[in-house]
Motif scaffolding. Structure first.
Motif, PDB file in Angstrom:
ATOM      1  N   ARG A  77      59.137  62.573  57.117  1.00  0.00           N
ATOM      2  CA  ARG A  77      60.580  63.446  57.582  1.00  0.00           C
ATOM      3  C   ARG A  77      62.136  62.712  56.795  1.00  0.00           C
ATOM      4  O   ARG A  77      61.976  61.581  56.132  1.00  0.00           O
ATOM      5  CB  ARG A  77      60.403  63.143  58.772  1.00  0.00           C
ATOM      6  N   PRO A  78      62.862  63.714  57.363  1.00  0.00           N
ATOM      7  CA  PRO A  78      64.119  63.307  56.421  1.00  0.00           C
ATOM      8  C   PRO A  78      64.542  61.841  57.104  1.00  0.00           C
ATOM      9  O   PRO A  78      64.221  61.183  58.856  1.00  0.00           O
ATOM     10  CB  PRO A  78      64.949  64.236  56.827  1.00  0.00           C
ATOM     11  N   ALA A  79      65.674  61.189  56.760  1.00  0.00           N
ATOM     12  CA  ALA A  79      66.252  59.547  57.452  1.00  0.00           C
ATOM     13  C   ALA A  79      67.150  60.547  58.640  1.00  0.00           C
ATOM     14  O   ALA A  79      67.656  61.401  58.915  1.00  0.00           O
ATOM     15  CB  ALA A  79      67.059  59.384  56.761  1.00  0.00           C
ATOM     16  N   ALA A  80      66.516  59.375  59.886  1.00  0.00           N
ATOM     17  CA  ALA A  80      67.367  59.650  61.229  1.00  0.00           C
ATOM     18  C   ALA A  80      68.242  58.087  61.505  1.00  0.00           C
ATOM     19  O   ALA A  80      68.091  57.584  60.891  1.00  0.00           O
ATOM     20  CB  ALA A  80      66.560  60.020  61.964  1.00  0.00           C
ATOM     21  N   GLU A  81      69.130  58.406  62.209  1.00  0.00           N
ATOM     22  CA  GLU A  81      69.832  57.930  63.179  1.00  0.00           C
ATOM     23  C   GLU A  81      68.784  56.057  63.201  1.00  0.00           C
ATOM     24  O   GLU A  81      67.728  56.337  64.125  1.00  0.00           O
ATOM     25  CB  GLU A  81      70.632  57.505  64.613  1.00  0.00           C
ATOM     26  N   GLY A  82      69.124  54.851  63.290  1.00  0.00           N
ATOM     27  CA  GLY A  82      68.312  53.873  63.007  1.00  0.00           C
ATOM     28  C   GLY A  82      66.949  53.747  61.762  1.00  0.00           C
ATOM     29  O   GLY A  82      66.355  52.837  62.650  1.00  0.00           O
ATOM     30  N   ASP A  83      66.758  54.354  61.278  1.00  0.00           N
ATOM     31  CA  ASP A  83      65.854  53.747  60.542  1.00  0.00           C
ATOM     32  C   ASP A  83      66.575  53.057  59.516  1.00  0.00           C
ATOM     33  O   ASP A  83      67.225  52.729  59.420  1.00  0.00           O
ATOM     34  CB  ASP A  83      65.551  55.336  59.655  1.00  0.00           C
ATOM     35  N   VAL A 108      70.399  50.286  56.645  1.00  0.00           N
ATOM     36  CA  VAL A 108      70.005  50.752  58.269  1.00  0.00           C
ATOM     37  C   VAL A 108      71.039  51.585  58.598  1.00  0.00           C
ATOM     38  O   VAL A 108      72.141  50.993  58.917  1.00  0.00           O
ATOM     39  CB  VAL A 108      69.566  49.193  59.576  1.00  0.00           C
ATOM     40  N   LEU A 109      71.051  52.943  59.209  1.00  0.00           N
ATOM     41  CA  LEU A 109      71.270  53.701  59.687  1.00  0.00           C
ATOM     42  C   LEU A 109      72.276  53.032  61.129  1.00  0.00           C
ATOM     43  O   LEU A 109      71.303  54.081  61.982  1.00  0.00           O
ATOM     44  CB  LEU A 109      71.115  54.878  59.419  1.00  0.00           C
ATOM     45  N   GLU A 110      72.874  52.595  61.240  1.00  0.00           N
ATOM     46  CA  GLU A 110      73.517  52.185  62.487  1.00  0.00           C
ATOM     47  C   GLU A 110      74.836  51.787  62.567  1.00  0.00           C
ATOM     48  O   GLU A 110      75.032  50.875  61.452  1.00  0.00           O
ATOM     49  CB  GLU A 110      72.007  51.384  63.090  1.00  0.00           C
ATOM     50  N   LYS A 111      75.232  52.202  63.255  1.00  0.00           N
ATOM     51  CA  LYS A 111      76.671  51.708  63.137  1.00  0.00           C
ATOM     52  C   LYS A 111      77.627  50.070  63.406  1.00  0.00           C
ATOM     53  O   LYS A 111      76.780  49.615  64.260  1.00  0.00           O
ATOM     54  CB  LYS A 111      77.595  52.807  64.731  1.00  0.00           C
ATOM     55  N   GLY A 112      78.368  49.985  63.015  1.00  0.00           N
ATOM     56  CA  GLY A 112      78.104  48.271  63.004  1.00  0.00           C
ATOM     57  C   GLY A 112      77.996  47.820  61.574  1.00  0.00           C
ATOM     58  O   GLY A 112      78.093  46.296  61.537  1.00  0.00           O
ATOM     59  N   GLY A 113      76.506  48.000  61.211  1.00  0.00           N
ATOM     60  CA  GLY A 113      76.199  47.178  60.400  1.00  0.00           C
ATOM     61  C   GLY A 113      76.422  47.350  58.585  1.00  0.00           C
ATOM     62  O   GLY A 113      75.925  46.575  57.740  1.00  0.00           O
ATOM     63  N   PHE A 118      77.605  55.888  53.981  1.00  0.00           N
ATOM     64  CA  PHE A 118      76.471  55.317  54.036  1.00  0.00           C
ATOM     65  C   PHE A 118      75.709  56.308  55.193  1.00  0.00           C
ATOM     66  O   PHE A 118      74.754  56.594  54.755  1.00  0.00           O
ATOM     67  CB  PHE A 118      76.008  54.008  53.465  1.00  0.00           C
ATOM     68  N   ILE A 119      76.210  56.200  56.181  1.00  0.00           N
ATOM     69  CA  ILE A 119      75.979  56.853  57.002  1.00  0.00           C
ATOM     70  C   ILE A 119      75.830  58.413  57.088  1.00  0.00           C
ATOM     71  O   ILE A 119      74.143  58.832  56.932  1.00  0.00           O
ATOM     72  CB  ILE A 119      75.617  56.337  58.480  1.00  0.00           C
ATOM     73  N   GLU A 120      76.965  58.217  57.450  1.00  0.00           N
ATOM     74  CA  GLU A 120      76.760  59.881  56.678  1.00  0.00           C
ATOM     75  C   GLU A 120      76.111  61.076  55.802  1.00  0.00           C
ATOM     76  O   GLU A 120      75.498  61.377  55.344  1.00  0.00           O
ATOM     77  CB  GLU A 120      78.426  60.665  57.091  1.00  0.00           C
ATOM     78  N   ALA A 121      76.081  59.900  54.439  1.00  0.00           N
ATOM     79  CA  ALA A 121      74.994  60.875  53.396  1.00  0.00           C
ATOM     80  C   ALA A 121      74.023  60.392  53.380  1.00  0.00           C
ATOM     81  O   ALA A 121      73.259  61.026  52.735  1.00  0.00           O
ATOM     82  CB  ALA A 121      75.856  59.800  51.742  1.00  0.00           C
ATOM     83  N   LEU A 122      73.362  59.610  54.082  1.00  0.00           N
ATOM     84  CA  LEU A 122      71.827  58.761  54.061  1.00  0.00           C
ATOM     85  C   LEU A 122      71.146  59.834  55.194  1.00  0.00           C
ATOM     86  O   LEU A 122      70.056  59.810  55.369  1.00  0.00           O
ATOM     87  CB  LEU A 122      71.886  57.630  53.922  1.00  0.00           C
ATOM     88  N   THR A 123      71.957  60.044  56.522  1.00  0.00           N
ATOM     89  CA  THR A 123      71.027  60.508  57.128  1.00  0.00           C
ATOM     90  C   THR A 123      70.895  61.788  56.987  1.00  0.00           C
ATOM     91  O   THR A 123      71.953  62.938  56.475  1.00  0.00           O
ATOM     92  CB  THR A 123      72.237  60.441  58.556  1.00  0.00           C
ATOM     93  N   GLY A 124      69.772  62.301  57.376  1.00  0.00           N
ATOM     94  CA  GLY A 124      69.544  63.803  56.554  1.00  0.00           C
ATOM     95  C   GLY A 124      68.621  63.823  55.309  1.00  0.00           C
ATOM     96  O   GLY A 124      68.151  64.797  55.626  1.00  0.00           O
ATOM     97  N   ALA A 125      68.770  62.984  54.656  1.00  0.00           N
ATOM     98  CA  ALA A 125      68.133  62.405  53.637  1.00  0.00           C
ATOM     99  C   ALA A 125      66.387  62.558  53.186  1.00  0.00           C
ATOM    100  O   ALA A 125      66.289  61.731  53.804  1.00  0.00           O
ATOM    101  CB  ALA A 125      68.651  61.829  52.712  1.00  0.00           C
ATOM    102  N   SER A 126      66.180  62.571  52.297  1.00  0.00           N
ATOM    103  CA  SER A 126      64.761  62.897  52.451  1.00  0.00           C
ATOM    104  C   SER A 126      63.967  61.702  50.740  1.00  0.00           C
ATOM    105  O   SER A 126      64.999  61.647  50.010  1.00  0.00           O
ATOM    106  CB  SER A 126      63.788  64.339  52.294  1.00  0.00           C
TER     107      SER A 126
END
Length: 302
Positions: A77-83, A108-113, A118-126
């Motif tokens: 599945r695509p990457a989601a928040e927290g992955d 880690v797709l998590e705010k603050g880390g 990077f979070i915006e670009a990679l969230t939803g990527a496969s």
């Protein structure tokens, strides 16, 4: 002449004449002094310290995130928040992508880390996707931004531990989750109190400087300002990084002299307080401070 010079002197050198006494003049800045230090009637506000609502829970969430286990996905599945996303990065250099990829990065797709870009670009990527990540303000020139190509190699889900007594025990000497929460609140209070103590001290000196103007030695002020400016500029590596960075440097130039004057004023005012109150430092005072420094740093006293 019982002077206390505090800067390099200006020397007026006369010619040597055989058979005559030699005389020369020295002009030097000296420490400023006042007849009395005015502090009676100075008022400053002291704030009550309390941990904001929700801060303990925020700290618990951070701890859970740090102790999370990364597991394989049951189905792609695509990457989601927290992955956890494992990527390879290539940098954009001289108008093209670099041939060599950097070592794989775990993000880690998590705010603050990690940076929001990077979070915006990679969230939803496969897996297999390539995403361009621009670090820097869109208003900056392209050559001033840092650009990466992120290739998604693997996506893993992260399982957070349950927030219960066992979680608290795993963290150390805590018998229950309530013990852990109490410890977190205690540490947060200590941190807030330390910040309030520093604010109080600064507020007191601001009020004391206003009540006790001094004729400051300009040479020392200029030296302090130059030292501070050099320190700030060193944070930028000596190179311009776009309009935002240039604006910061301009602000540093404008505010450094005022900050330097405050520091020099505070230094000499502290000396005057000690002189008028006949405050003395004993060897035992210095030894005690060294012992506290050793304890804070974890270093041996010698």
């Amino acid at each position: 002449h019982s002077l206390e010079p505090i800067a390099e002197p200006e020397i007026d050198v006369n010619d040597l004449v055989e058979g005559e006494d030699y005389a020369f003049k020295i002009k030097v800045e000296v420490a400023p002094r006042v007849d009395e230090v005015k502090y009676e009637g100075i008022e400053i506000d002291k704030y009550r310290i309390q941990v904001p609502e929700g801060r303990v829970e925020e700290e618990l969430d951070k701890m859970r995130s740090q102790m999370a286990n990364a597991v394989e996905l049951e189905e792609p599945r695509p990457a989601a928040e927290g992955d956890l996303v494992i990527t390879e990065l290539k940098r954009w250099e001289d108008g093209e992508w670099a041939d060599t990829k950097m070592p794989p990065q775990e993000i880690v797709l998590e705010k603050g880390g990690v940076r929001d870009e990077f979070i915006e670009a990679l969230t939803g990527a496969s897996v297999g996707d390539e995403k361009v990540v621009d670090l820097g303000s869109p208003e900056e020139l392209e050559e001033k931004r840092t650009r990466f190509m992120a290739t998604v190699n693997e996506i893993k889900a992260r399982v957070l531990p349950e927030l219960d007594d066992e979680f608290a025990k795993d963290l150390g000497a805590f018998d229950s989750l309530d013990d852990l929460k109490a410890d977190i609140e205690k540490r947060l209070l200590e941190s807030l109190q330390s910040g309030e103590d520093e604010r109080l001290k600064q507020a007191l000196f601001d009020a004391l400087r206003e009540a006790n103007p001094l004729e400051l030695p300009e040479g020392l002020v200029n030296k302090q300002a130059e030292a501070m400016k050099t320190q700030f500029e060193g944070m930028f590596g000596g190179e311009s990084g776009g309009e935002a960075e240039e604006k910061i440097k301009s602000t540093i130039d404008e505010s450094t002299v005022k900050a330097a004057r405050d520091i020099v004023h505070q230094h000499f005012l502290s000396r005057e307080v000690a002189r008028h109150a006949d405050l003395k430092l004993e060897d035992a005072d210095i030894d005690k401070e060294l012992e506290e420094m050793a304890e804070r740093s974890g270093l041996p006293l010698p």
